[in-house]
Design an enzyme around this catalytic site. Structure first.
Site, PDB file in Angstrom:
ATOM      1  N   GLN A  72       0.824  -1.207   0.000  1.00 16.58           N
ATOM      2  CA  GLN A  72       0.000   0.000   0.000  1.00 16.58           C
ATOM      3  C   GLN A  72       0.866   1.268   0.000  1.00 16.58           C
ATOM      4  O   GLN A  72       0.469   2.313   0.522  1.00 16.58           O
ATOM      5  CB  GLN A  72      -0.948  -0.006   1.200  1.00 16.58           C
ATOM      6  CG  GLN A  72      -2.094  -0.984   1.068  1.00 16.58           C
ATOM      7  CD  GLN A  72      -2.999  -0.686  -0.113  1.00 16.58           C
ATOM      8  OE1 GLN A  72      -3.114   0.449  -0.559  1.00 16.58           O
ATOM      9  NE2 GLN A  72      -3.659  -1.716  -0.645  1.00 16.58           N
ATOM     10  N   SER A  73       2.038   1.183  -0.600  1.00 14.58           N
ATOM     11  CA  SER A  73       2.960   2.319  -0.629  1.00 14.58           C
ATOM     12  C   SER A  73       2.385   3.510  -1.403  1.00 14.58           C
ATOM     13  O   SER A  73       2.056   3.400  -2.587  1.00 14.58           O
ATOM     14  CB  SER A  73       4.280   1.881  -1.283  1.00 14.58           C
ATOM     15  OG  SER A  73       5.082   3.003  -1.572  1.00 14.58           O
ATOM     16  N   ASN A  74       2.289   4.657  -0.733  1.00 15.50           N
ATOM     17  CA  ASN A  74       1.893   5.896  -1.404  1.00 15.50           C
ATOM     18  C   ASN A  74       2.958   6.309  -2.415  1.00 15.50           C
ATOM     19  O   ASN A  74       2.644   6.802  -3.498  1.00 15.50           O
ATOM     20  CB  ASN A  74       1.722   7.022  -0.380  1.00 15.50           C
ATOM     21  CG  ASN A  74       0.653   6.721   0.644  1.00 15.50           C
ATOM     22  OD1 ASN A  74      -0.463   6.374   0.307  1.00 15.50           O
ATOM     23  ND2 ASN A  74       1.004   6.855   1.912  1.00 15.50           N
TER      24      ASN A  74
END
Length: 328
Positions: A72-74
């Site tokens: 879920q890396s921005n």
């Protein structure tokens, strides 16, 4: 000037708002800088860093961006969006399993056309740099020239984004007629904090810059920040004195671990949403602002009057498990 060597990707300057009701609750003047509004697909703090990192990639005739992060890396999502916008390819090395539910940032990674390689947490901790080098070599065989951006774009060139942000803050406080004596942000890979800290020092500003780590511990991030500050100096040529004891990392708020939420953190995010109409994310800003508020209540910030918190975005990072913890 080194800060002019960037491409324009973010909607800047981002506004600063006073959180009136939270300020009244805490007996402090609490402000928030809305770096969650730097954009949509490229929202959050990562785009400030990418403005410098991607410019360096383009200057080196690269046509592919490689980076890494959690599922879920921005930062990974922002990198994929920037690559698509500029007609480049993107290859993401993500910590997690491919059978994870297709949601949040991972969904957008796929939608934006990124190529993705999943690796285990052990591989991520020990071998991600080599894995990205291997991908770069494979892309070279396909006729591409790739540029590797580290986790969170947290290296010397990426951290220039938040040196630039500090200059923006100094100009805004003049316009607002106030002086921020404390500036706080979440610390996940160190680049945002390092850029702010460096900008604060190199301009002679006397605010205290606090980083609230949401993973790792204080000693780990002291090493990270010290290293990034040396890298920044190499880029700018402007020396500052680096004293580990003066690096203010506020430890104690990773909770159950990276991207794992506790009920009290989720309840705090709900409280801020209903109090101020601002949504924090459960991975970075929720934990960091929760930590800031706890420290204010403890008296850690008693010597400060005007506290500025950097909202670094992350709204796409909510997952099913975290959402299920909220009673609506």
């Amino acid at each position: 000037m080194i800060l002019e060597n960037k491409i324009k990707l973010a909607n800047l300057p981002t506004k600063i708002e006073k959180l009136d009701k939270l300020s009244k609750e805490l007996g402090k003047n609490i402000y928030i800088k809305r770096d969650d509004q730097t954009g949509t697909e490229v929202s959050g703090n990562k785009v400030r860093k990418l403005e410098f990192s991607v410019k360096e990639a383009l200057d080196n005739d690269c046509d592919y961006l490689i980076t890494c992060g959690g599922i879920q890396s921005n930062h990974a999502r922002a990198t994929a969006a920037v690559a698509a916008k500029l007609g480049m390819g993107s290859f993401l090395v993500l910590r997690g399993k491919e059978d994870n539910e297709l949601e949040g940032n991972y969904f957008f990674d796929k939608l934006l056309g990124a190529r993705i390689k999943f690796i285990t947490p052990e591989e991520y901790s020990n071998n991600r740099a080599q894995i990205m080098e291997n991908i770069k070599n494979e892309l070279s065989k396909e006729g591409h020239r790739a540029y590797i951006i580290p986790e969170g774009a947290s290296n010397g060139v990426g951290s220039l984004g938040y040196y630039n942000a500090m200059l923006e803050i100094l100009e805004q406080q003049k316009q607002m007629g106030i002086k921020f004596d404390a500036i706080a942000c979440s610390v996940g890979s160190g680049g945002t904090y390092s850029g702010l800290y460096y900008g604060n020092k190199v301009t002679g500003n006397d605010a205290t810059v606090y980083g609230i780590n949401i993973t790792g511990d204080r000693e780990y991030f002291l090493d990270v920040v010290e290293s990034l500050l040396h890298e920044l100096i190499k880029y700018t040529g402007q020396e500052i004195s680096i004293n580990r004891d003066a690096i203010d990392i506020v430890d104690g708020y990773p909770g159950l671990g990276y991207a794992i939420s506790r009920p009290e953190e989720i309840e705090f995010i709900k409280h801020i949403a209903q109090l101020e109409g601002i949504i924090l994310d459960p991975v970075y800003t929720g934990k960091a602002m929760y930590g800031l508020v706890q420290e204010i209540k403890k008296g850690t910030f008693d010597r400060h009057d005007n506290i500025l918190f950097i909202h670094t975005g992350g709204i796409f990072g909510w997952n099913t498990a975290q959402r299920s913890m909220i009673e609506l």
